[in-house]
Design an enzyme around this catalytic site. Structure first.
Site, PDB file in Angstrom:
ATOM      1  N   GLY A  76       0.837  -1.344   0.094  1.00  0.00           N
ATOM      2  CA  GLY A  76      -0.107  -0.497  -0.416  1.00  0.00           C
ATOM      3  C   GLY A  76       0.586   1.553  -0.208  1.00  0.00           C
ATOM      4  O   GLY A  76       0.657   2.377  -1.134  1.00  0.00           O
ATOM      5  N   GLU A  77       1.921   1.742   0.773  1.00  0.00           N
ATOM      6  CA  GLU A  77       1.820   2.926   1.413  1.00  0.00           C
ATOM      7  C   GLU A  77       3.581   2.553   0.417  1.00  0.00           C
ATOM      8  O   GLU A  77       4.142   4.367   0.199  1.00  0.00           O
ATOM      9  CB  GLU A  77       2.307   3.082   3.141  1.00  0.00           C
TER      10      GLU A  77
END
Length: 156
Positions: free
Chosen positions: A109-110
């Site tokens: 995700g990040e």
């Protein structure tokens, strides 16, 4: 602390208009080690969202204040990139096995958000030879850096 971390890198291709300072991202490629990809299509979609977010961080998103009053309080004035602003995107999923992750997976995700501004700044340097170290890299900052480069003779 986390039992595992994923790794990510990005390259970007940009065009810079030397008359206006406008930067357009033409293409971005992200290679992301997210362990064993449980849902590859989801990883690609997540990465594309991260690329758009990082492009906004790099080029347009800025909160403007005047004496405690926010000058751009709506999304219409804030500078979030739209799909038509982001250019081509490609995700390379790098597989590895993490013994601490579910089924050998890591997060997906990040990391692509964090590497984007640096990739875009480096692409601008590659395109026109100016290094801007403060985001967002707005057209006025690009023009100012190009003018300083020209004055110093570095462009000749």
């Amino acid at each position: 602390s986390s039992p595992t971390y994923s790794f990510c890198t990005q390259v970007a291709e940009v065009e810079v208009n030397p008359h206006t300072g406008q930067v357009n991202v033409l293409n971005s490629i992200v290679a992301h080690d997210c362990g064993i990809p449980i849902n590859p299509m989801d990883i690609e979609g997540q990465t594309e969202g991260c690329l758009a977010t990082s492009q906004g961080m790099a080029l347009s998103e800025d909160i403007l204040w005047d004496k405690g009053q926010m000058l751009n309080p709506s999304f219409a004035d804030y500078g979030i990139p739209r799909a038509c602003d982001t250019g081509g995107m490609r995700t390379i999923i790098v597989e590895s096995h993490d013994p601490d992750g579910p089924f050998g997976a890591k997060d997906a995700g990040e990391p692509p958000v964090h590497v984007g501004p640096g990739a875009i700044a480096n692409a601008i340097y590659d395109a026109v030879g100016i290094r801007i170290k403060e985001t967002p890299i707005t057209p006025d900052k690009v023009l100012k850096a190009l003018q300083q480069k020209e004055k110093s003779g570095a462009g000749t």
